[in-house]
Design a protein around this motif. Structure first.
Motif, mmCIF file in Angstrom:
data_model
loop_
_atom_site.group_PDB
_atom_site.id
_atom_site.type_symbol
_atom_site.label_atom_id
_atom_site.label_comp_id
_atom_site.label_asym_id
_atom_site.label_seq_id
_atom_site.Cartn_x
_atom_site.Cartn_y
_atom_site.Cartn_z
ATOM 1 N N LEU A 22 -0.676 4.979 -1.405
ATOM 2 C CA LEU A 22 -0.076 3.841 -2.100
ATOM 3 C C LEU A 22 -0.893 3.356 -3.295
ATOM 4 N N ARG A 23 -2.189 3.640 -3.319
ATOM 5 C CA ARG A 23 -3.028 3.074 -4.371
ATOM 6 C C ARG A 23 -2.561 3.447 -5.777
ATOM 7 N N PRO A 24 -2.229 4.724 -6.075
ATOM 8 C CA PRO A 24 -1.751 5.032 -7.428
ATOM 9 C C PRO A 24 -0.460 4.294 -7.789
ATOM 10 N N LEU A 25 0.434 4.122 -6.820
ATOM 11 C CA LEU A 25 1.679 3.400 -7.079
ATOM 12 C C LEU A 25 1.400 1.928 -7.359
ATOM 13 N N ILE A 26 0.481 1.353 -6.602
ATOM 14 C CA ILE A 26 0.125 -0.050 -6.795
ATOM 15 C C ILE A 26 -0.562 -0.255 -8.141
ATOM 16 N N ALA A 27 -1.464 0.649 -8.483
ATOM 17 C CA ALA A 27 -2.255 0.496 -9.707
ATOM 18 C C ALA A 27 -1.443 0.753 -10.972
ATOM 19 N N GLN A 28 -0.385 1.550 -10.873
ATOM 20 C CA GLN A 28 0.333 1.984 -12.074
ATOM 21 C C GLN A 28 0.868 0.822 -12.902
ATOM 22 N N TYR A 29 1.479 -0.159 -12.252
ATOM 23 C CA TYR A 29 2.105 -1.259 -12.987
ATOM 24 C C TYR A 29 1.373 -2.590 -12.824
ATOM 25 N N MET A 30 0.256 -2.581 -12.145
ATOM 26 C CA MET A 30 -0.464 -3.831 -11.908
ATOM 27 C C MET A 30 -1.164 -4.298 -13.181
ATOM 28 N N ARG A 31 -0.916 -5.539 -13.567
ATOM 29 C CA ARG A 31 -1.635 -6.173 -14.663
ATOM 30 C C ARG A 31 -2.442 -7.327 -14.080
ATOM 31 N N VAL A 32 -3.642 -7.488 -14.574
ATOM 32 C CA VAL A 32 -4.487 -8.595 -14.122
ATOM 33 C C VAL A 32 -4.903 -9.341 -15.383
ATOM 34 N N ASP A 33 -4.093 -10.312 -15.778
ATOM 35 C CA ASP A 33 -4.304 -10.950 -17.071
ATOM 36 C C ASP A 33 -3.448 -12.212 -17.171
ATOM 37 N N TYR A 85 12.796 10.662 4.360
ATOM 38 C CA TYR A 85 11.729 9.775 4.811
ATOM 39 C C TYR A 85 10.643 10.520 5.577
ATOM 40 N N GLY A 86 10.717 11.840 5.573
ATOM 41 C CA GLY A 86 9.758 12.620 6.327
ATOM 42 C C GLY A 86 10.296 13.096 7.659
ATOM 43 N N VAL A 87 11.529 12.678 8.009
ATOM 44 C CA VAL A 87 12.136 13.131 9.256
ATOM 45 C C VAL A 87 12.565 14.584 9.109
ATOM 46 N N VAL A 88 13.311 14.867 8.033
ATOM 47 C CA VAL A 88 13.694 16.238 7.711
ATOM 48 C C VAL A 88 12.885 16.722 6.513
ATOM 49 N N THR A 89 12.858 15.899 5.478
ATOM 50 C CA THR A 89 12.079 16.189 4.278
ATOM 51 C C THR A 89 11.632 14.872 3.665
ATOM 52 N N GLY A 90 10.696 14.921 2.734
ATOM 53 C CA GLY A 90 10.272 13.696 2.065
ATOM 54 C C GLY A 90 9.046 13.072 2.700
ATOM 55 N N THR A 91 8.929 11.748 2.562
ATOM 56 C CA THR A 91 7.758 11.027 3.050
ATOM 57 C C THR A 91 8.125 9.572 3.280
ATOM 58 N N ASN A 92 7.150 8.752 3.667
ATOM 59 C CA ASN A 92 7.403 7.327 3.876
ATOM 60 C C ASN A 92 6.114 6.554 3.621
ATOM 61 N N VAL A 93 6.208 5.225 3.606
ATOM 62 C CA VAL A 93 5.071 4.398 3.187
ATOM 63 C C VAL A 93 3.869 4.512 4.113
ATOM 64 N N ASN A 124 7.028 1.316 7.905
ATOM 65 C CA ASN A 124 7.442 2.229 8.961
ATOM 66 C C ASN A 124 7.985 3.521 8.350
ATOM 67 N N SER A 125 8.488 4.394 9.189
ATOM 68 C CA SER A 125 8.934 5.716 8.745
ATOM 69 C C SER A 125 10.343 5.706 8.177
ATOM 70 N N ARG A 126 10.928 4.532 7.971
ATOM 71 C CA ARG A 126 12.255 4.437 7.371
ATOM 72 C C ARG A 126 12.206 3.792 5.985
ATOM 73 N N HIS A 127 11.023 3.780 5.391
ATOM 74 C CA HIS A 127 10.882 3.245 4.038
ATOM 75 C C HIS A 127 9.924 4.117 3.238
ATOM 76 N N ARG A 128 10.273 4.340 1.990
ATOM 77 C CA ARG A 128 9.378 5.050 1.086
ATOM 78 C C ARG A 128 9.359 4.312 -0.246
ATOM 79 N N ALA A 129 8.350 4.564 -1.039
ATOM 80 C CA ALA A 129 8.200 3.882 -2.326
ATOM 81 C C ALA A 129 8.146 4.907 -3.446
#
Length: 328
Positions: free
Chosen positions: A43-54, A30-38, A316-321
């Motif tokens: 977030l925009r590329p993750l949100i846009a990847q599967y978003m359909r507007v139809d 989660y970014g504490v030792v390694t990695g990242t968090n939300v 928060n720093s305990r969640h990642r997507a």
């Protein structure tokens, strides 16, 4: 073999696996030792990847407005009264259609203005903690029809069923969020035995034996109310939250929201995203927050809310997507 006997059979190995898994899930990645968090992720590329507007329909007092492909249409029942191209119609021309049919809220203007930008990923994402999110959007220029159009693909739960389960008005999403927390705590629990069985199945038996099946039960709203559900996983809590927040159309709610299924494959976890579309200074903004009904339920199960907090806020720093799904 029932749940109690199987847990006894699994014995101490479950404790070892569970402890190791808990350390892996809470301290690493989660970014504490390694990695990242939300709070750090783009977030925009993750949100846009599967978003359909139809494939969107908004029922209004006398007419309906539909979005399908490049067309926005005004309908009276099944009869098309007017059609406009999303890409070739200006907001001013859309407003003229709204005025012609006296469409409250200006749905045609809003859709022709926002949909092309949403489809192109041309929007800004602003994350917020849960206790700030609804204040953030309360006085903003919200886009209820554009927000509703992003719900494409979801199954909607019956509003009456949701209202009965949470004991609150499903048209008030802020109230739905907190009422769900209380309802999950009252009618269910986090399915700890199924989690332990799954950990052993995945990490010791490497999927050769299906242990989870001994712990499965119905997980719908009716099963939760009746007590037939013996416990929920994070995925099931997230799906019930998505359905509840979509029980009332966005343009009929006190605040227009869309709910998402957020997956963290690194930690085999899922939780809930809640967003709305805003217009600010001529720009399209998606305000978003994250909720974790597994944490809020589990902390209550273990009587640890006084130590660990409420558990609901997931920005928060305990969640990642890893992925943000709009249609799951």
């Amino acid at each position: 073999m029932n749940r109690r006997k199987l847990l006894k059979l699994l014995g101490g190995g479950a404790v070892t696996v569970g402890s190791g898994k808990a350390l892996y899930n809470t301290q690493v990645g989660y970014g504490v030792v390694t990695g990242t968090n939300v709070t750090e992720q783009d977030l925009r590329p993750l949100i846009a990847q599967y978003m359909r507007v139809d494939d969107y329909r908004a029922e209004l007092d006398e007419y309906a407005v539909e979005l399908s492909g490049d067309t926005v249409a005004v309908l009276d029942g099944d009869d098309v009264l007017a059609e406009r191209s999303v890409t070739d119609t200006t907001p001013e021309e859309g407003a003229a259609v709204d005025a012609e049919f006296d469409l409250a809220g200006g749905p045609v203007e809003e859709l022709v203005r926002d949909v092309p930008a949403l489809r192109a990923g041309e929007f800004v994402v602003e994350g917020a903690k849960f206790d700030e999110f609804f204040d953030r959007i309360a006085d903003a220029d919200a886009s209820p029809f554009s927000t509703g159009a992003t719900r494409d693909g979801y199954d909607y739960a019956d509003a009456e069923t949701v209202g009965a389960f949470i004991g609150a008005d499903p048209a008030d999403p802020e109230r739905v969020v907190t009422a769900l927390r209380a309802a999950f705590r009252e009618h269910s629990s986090y399915d700890k035995p199924r989690y332990v069985a799954g950990s052993i199945e995945d990490n010791i038996l490497f999927g050769t034996v299906d242990l989870r099946k001994h712990f499965e039960s119905p997980v719908g709203f009716e099963a939760l109310e009746s007590g037939e559900a013996t416990g929920l996983f994070c995925t099931e809590l997230t799906r019930r939250a998505n359905e509840s927040l979509h029980a009332v159309p966005a343009h009929e709610a006190t605040a227009p929201v869309v709910s998402m299924f957020v997956s963290d494959t690194r930690h085999k976890h899922a939780y809930t995203g809640v967003a709305t579309i805003l217009r600010e200074d001529g720009k399209l903004v998606m305000a978003i927050t994250f909720l974790d009904y597994m944490h809020s339920t589990l902390y209550d199960d273990l009587k640890l809310t006084g130590v660990l907090g409420d558990g609901l806020d997931a920005y928060n720093s305990r969640h990642r997507a890893t992925d943000i799904y709009w249609h799951r």
